[in-house]
Design an enzyme around this catalytic site. Structure first.
Site, PDB file in Angstrom:
ATOM      1  N   CYS A  88      27.622 -34.395 -24.569  1.00  0.00           N
ATOM      2  CA  CYS A  88      28.188 -32.997 -24.251  1.00  0.00           C
ATOM      3  C   CYS A  88      29.231 -32.434 -24.980  1.00  0.00           C
ATOM      4  CB  CYS A  88      28.289 -32.998 -22.672  1.00  0.00           C
ATOM      5  SG  CYS A  88      26.896 -33.359 -21.712  1.00  0.00           S
ATOM      6  N   HIS A 128      32.187 -26.541 -21.560  1.00  0.00           N
ATOM      7  CA  HIS A 128      30.756 -27.084 -21.746  1.00  0.00           C
ATOM      8  C   HIS A 128      30.450 -26.920 -19.843  1.00  0.00           C
ATOM      9  CE1 HIS A 128      27.653 -29.868 -20.843  1.00  0.00           C
ATOM     10  NE2 HIS A 128      28.434 -30.627 -20.121  1.00  0.00           N
ATOM     11  N   ASN A 158      23.220 -27.685 -16.862  1.00  0.00           N
ATOM     12  CA  ASN A 158      23.727 -28.460 -17.590  1.00  0.00           C
ATOM     13  C   ASN A 158      22.975 -28.636 -18.928  1.00  0.00           C
ATOM     14  OD1 ASN A 158      24.952 -30.406 -19.407  1.00  0.00           O
ATOM     15  ND2 ASN A 158      25.681 -31.485 -17.792  1.00  0.00           N
TER      16      ASN A 158
END
Length: 381
Positions: A181, A307, A337
């Site tokens: 990520c 993020h 996500n």
């Protein structure tokens, strides 16, 4: 599947289309011994009122001969949308449980009749072309491609295949970066380190951003801050597991123990509480450090773009940085996500709907497996 790729091309007017030779750095043990790169990495200082001045006037020792700026973007997601209610029919959960704890209400996934490899390559190419078209840059001007992903189609890297499919006739260097990520932020900083009169595109199955060389006075990457902590790997990992052999060769046992066991990666294992604590602690610190290096106060930031992992993390970081919710970019509720894809996906939406405008300053940060984290203070356009 979440990927990010980068392309590097000469910074020339669209009508010129002439090939320039970027300077070449020497690689050794993962380091690039180029004076320009060294200067960019070490530059850090503070200056009051820097938000009102250009980099050359602010008193911050930028020490770079060339800058870089974000000039193009693109994004895409699979067509199939899965809501929390849909998931509750498959596993023991509910819309309330998921949305309260994460802020996620929907996500996009590949349908059964779409192969991951086909969607991955097609979406990467589509988003790269969108970003190139926005910046009016031709694929033949590309000098470098970076692919930030934890799900390559080939163990040895997928970037060269994306480069081939895009039609880059000059065989630019293409390679993968694996940082989960945090991938987009690490890729963005890597792109800046390569720039010598060039431009770089970071693409993803869901997002792409084009970074182009410019004069130092126009530099759109004010500062960055990168870290990793191997101690935290136990909180978020997908490790390799050895499997027992399902058969034995030979009858006298002479080969037993000599052949390697089969292996496969485990499912992602995450200690949610520890990862949450980690993120809300290190992300604000990293952004504050990057602002200090840039010589910019927090009040100069137009947007916070993190993020998209968890809305509670986003809200906590915004509170720590004293940024109101109306200056926070978030599309987590719609997509969940998407790992390395989340930042370029959210940025592209914000640019195309008119929220982010040319000249806006953005504090962006990624965090995740490794553990790794990093931030960058950038200017759009």
């Amino acid at each position: 599947m979440a990927n990010a790729s980068g392309l590097l091309s000469p910074a020339v007017a669209p009508s010129v289309r002439r090939r320039l030779n970027p300077s070449i750095g020497v690689f050794q043990s993962g380091s690039w011994f180029s004076e320009g790169v060294f200067r960019r990495i070490v530059c850090s200082s503070t200056a009051q009122g820097a938000e009102k001045l250009s980099p050359s006037e602010s008193g911050v020792p930028r020490l770079v001969s060339r800058g870089c700026k974000l000039v193009g973007c693109g994004s895409a997601v699979p067509n199939l949308q899965i809501s929390n209610d849909d998931l509750s029919k498959i596993v023991d959960t509910s819309d309330e449980w998921i949305s309260v704890r994460t802020g996620i209400r929907n996500r996009r996934i590949l349908s059964e009749d779409v192969r991951m490899v086909n969607f991955g390559y097609a979406s990467l190419l589509r988003q790269q072309r969108k970003a190139l078209q926005m910046a009016e840059v031709d694929p033949d001007d590309v000098d470098l491609m970076l692919l930030c992903t934890s799900t390559p189609e080939d163990l040895f890297g997928s970037a060269p295949q994306i480069q081939k499919a895009l039609g880059c006739k000059n065989n630019p260097l293409a390679y993968d970066i694996t940082a989960a990520c945090s991938g987009f932020i690490l890729g963005l900083v890597s792109a800046a380190c390569y720039i010598r009169g060039s431009c770089i595109l970071f693409g993803d199955a869901a997002g792409a951003v084009l970074v182009q060389a410019c004069d130092s006075e126009e530099d759109g990457l004010f500062a960055f801050d990168l870290h990793s902590d191997g101690e935290g790997q136990r909180h978020l990992k997908a490790t390799m597991n050895e499997n027992e052999k399902d058969h034995k060769l030979g009858t006298n046992g002479s080969l037993l123990g000599l052949l390697p066991k089969g292996s496969s990666y485990s499912c992602i294992q995450m200690n949610g509480k520890e990862v949450f604590r980690f993120a809300v602690r290190v992300v604000p610190q990293s952004i504050e450090l990057a602002l200090e290096k840039a010589g910019l106060p927090g009040s100069s930031i137009d947007w916070l773009l993190l993020h998209q992992a968890n809305q509670r993390i986003i809200d906590a970081v915004a509170t720590r940085l004293q940024l109101p919710s109306e200056r926070v970019i978030s599309n987590l509720a719609n997509y969940g996500n998407t790992s390395a894809a989340s930042i370029p996906l959210a940025l592209d939406e914000a640019v195309r709907n008119g929220k982010v405008k040319a000249g806006h300053k953005i504090a962006t940060a990624g965090f995740g497996a490794g553990l790794t984290w990093g931030s960058a203070i950038i200017r759009w356009g």
